[in-house]
Scaffold this motif. Structure first.
Motif: not given
Ligand SMILES: Nc1ncnc2c1ncn2[C@@H]1O[C@H](COP(=O)(O)OP(=O)(O)OP(=O)(O)O)[C@@H](O)[C@H]1O
Ligand SMILES: [Mg+2]
Lengths: 286, 136, 121
Positions: A79-84
């Motif tokens: 999730e964190d990766v997806a949100s940058g």
């Protein structure tokens, strides 16, 4: 904010020979290698892992040769990766010199741990960004303990605000203590009605002995509660109506004429038994 | 304020009131409202949808799920192109009805929701916006 | 069409009517019609309205319920509303609904007990 000041934030790395001897360098290395609770990682300006401490291997599960050269977003949740978020963290550390966070991170095997993360920008004397120092602490145990305590205190608090107990088959009792504001009366209504229907109790004793004073709002909450209890098919016996409270209720013009009220809990209990057609022994009968 | 999701239901036939209730029940559940609050929101929606059908010659209900830093919320907008409400203050009073009802719809919806606003004029019709919040 | 069915049965001389979860207005008005007809046909001594499945009780629904109750009373029978859910009861009070003159019971069983106590066959 001017450029110079933002550049000066972060840790300034001085050329080795002017500051530290070989010996203190060794000591530093020994220190880093022996710290167990902290994973210490060095990242290059793009966020690639360049150095990896033994404790980092222990906490995150990667061996040095598996992770060095990889991007540090490997430690973030999808999730964190997806949100940058990884990029935002680096940018924040570069801008302010330091970035701290408490968050979920991911181990090599995919399990999550609650981490305290401190990112520090590493700069040379001229202010050029060399990379980032990253210190990660595994706080999963602490987090778990906190959650448990929070859960327990929530339960205790709920019990304390509106304790609804079944005192007899067919009778539930709520001893109200303290001030009955609108949030509490909301909880009261929900819990009381739930207990009444869950236990199939036709009588609810609402005891207000512990309520210090009654104002118009409180009285209205009580009237509403009594009405709602009737709607689900039970009756309220209001007990603990002391002289002062009775006076207030009359002066406020609160109409409780079709509600059974008693001054003491004992008297109310007798009424409740009567409603259930239970025999009451001669001595205690009204 | 973030918009999490939105949708709308046309209110043309009487049975559309049921569709409004079902749609609102599902949407309100999505922001984690408890069963009592969901019932409050659905009941208010039922009142307002019936008014749109009965007095507003039909119209629509639009729902929005909102998220701020501290709360999640549901917003419902009831819009019709009917004759409008001549005296909004009067219509909001308990027991006032021109249609032989209990006069409980508008004041009741206001009590059941956290926020309500009514706009009405003979030219544009009536718009009622209500919101319910859940702190997070 | 959403039209749902209302179940009407007769137990121990009492008419028992079960409302569906989310009836449309037409179904609700059919309730009154159907109930009064059945009261006459079965010569029932009372009516039990089972609301245990109902998840929304708005003013229209409530008005029909109270009206029907009053009409049944006029026909010499007693009406008991049974099984209203907590969330529905709380909402109904807050909405300002008044079910005065109508008795309530926790469920159908309790309602039947009440009927027999007060109007023995
Ligand atoms: N959308 C609308 N357009 C025009 N008039 C409206 C509209 N909504 C409400 N009104 C007016 O406001 C009055 C009050 O509405 P409210 O919903 O409170 O009561 P009601 O519909 O008459 O009765 P109840 O809802 O209790 O069955 C209505 O009688 C009607 O005159
Ligand atoms: Mg209305």
């Amino acid at each position: 904010m001017n450029k110079a000041s933002s550049k000066s934030k972060g840790v300034v790395i001085e050329p080795q020979e002017t500051r530290s001897s070989e010996a203190s360098g060794d000591l530093l290395r020994l220190l880093v290698e022996n710290i167990k609770e902290y994973a210490i990682t060095i990242l290059d300006p793009e966020g690639m892992v360049t150095s990896w401490s033994p404790s980092a291997e222990k906490i995150k599960g990667y061996k040095a040769d598996e992770i060095v050269g990889k991007h540090f977003s490997a430690f973030h949740t999808p999730e964190d990766v997806a949100s940058g978020k990884p990029e935002r963290e680096l940018a924040a550390a570069a801008k302010d010199g330091r970035y701290e966070d408490e968050t979920w991170r991911v181990r090599k095997d995919g399990t999550r741990f609650w981490a305290n993360v401190i990112l520090t920008a590493l700069r040379d004397k001229k202010g050029n960004l060399l990379g980032y120092g990253k210190v990660t602490r595994d706080l999963t145990e602490r987090k778990r303990a906190e959650e448990q305590i929070r859960q327990q205190s929530r339960e205790i608090l709920e019990m304390a605000t509106v304790p609804v107990v079944q005192v007899w088959e067919g009778i539930v009792l709520v001893p109200l203590i303290g001030v009955l504001d609108s949030e509490r009366s909301q909880q009261l209504m929900e819990k009381l009605l739930e207990r009444i229907t869950a236990t199939s109790s036709p009588v609810a004793l609402v005891d207000i002995t512990g309520v210090p004073t009654i104002d118009t709002k409180t009285a209205q909450h009580l009237v509403e509660t009594i009405k709602a209890v009737r709607f689900v098919g039970a009756d309220v016996v209001l007990t603990g109506v002391r002289p002062a409270i009775a006076q207030t209720l009359v002066h406020l013009g609160i109409d409780l004429s079709n509600v059974t009220t008693r001054s003491s809990l004992a008297a109310g209990l007798r009424v409740a038994f009567g409603m259930l057609h239970l025999c009451v022994s001669a001595e205690s009968a009204d | 304020m973030n918009l999490l999701d939105e949708g709308s239901v046309a209110i043309v036939e009487e049975t559309d009131i049921v569709t409004v209730r079902q749609t609102v029940r599902e949407a309100a559940g999505q922001i984690g409202l408890g069963v009592t609050d969901v019932t409050r929101v659905v009941t208010a929606a039922s009142e307002l949808a019936r008014n749109v059908f009965k007095y507003g010659n039909g119209g629509s209900m639009t729902w929005k799920l909102l998220e701020s830093e501290f709360a999640k919320g549901i917003e419902l907008t009831f819009q019709d192109k009917g004759p409008g409400i001549p005296d909004i203050e009067q219509a909001l009073q308990d027991g006032f009805s021109t249609g032989g009802g209990l006069g409980m719809g508008l004041p009741g919806a206001k009590k059941l929701m956290d926020e309500m606003s009514v706009d009405s004029s003979p030219q544009i019709g009536t718009r009622v916006v209500v919101r319910k919040w859940r702190s997070i | 069409m959403h039209r749902e069915t209302i179940t009407v049965i007769k137990v121990r001389g009492v008419l028992m009517v079960t409302m569906p979860a989310d009836p449309d207005d037409a179904t609700i008005s059919a309730l009154q019609e159907k109930t009064l007809e059945a009261m006459e046909e079965y010569e029932a001594r009372g009516l039990i309205l089972d609301l245990s499945r109902v998840d929304t009780l708005d003013s229209y629904f409530a008005r029909t319920v109270t009206e029907t109750g009053k009409m049944v009373n006029l026909m010499g029978g007693q009406t008991i509303i049974a099984g209203m859910r907590p969330a529905v009861a709380i909402t109904a009070t807050q909405l300002g609904l008044n079910l005065a003159f109508i008795r309530t019971a926790l469920g159908v069983d309790q309602a039947l007990d009440l009927m027999s106590e007060e109007h023995p066959v």
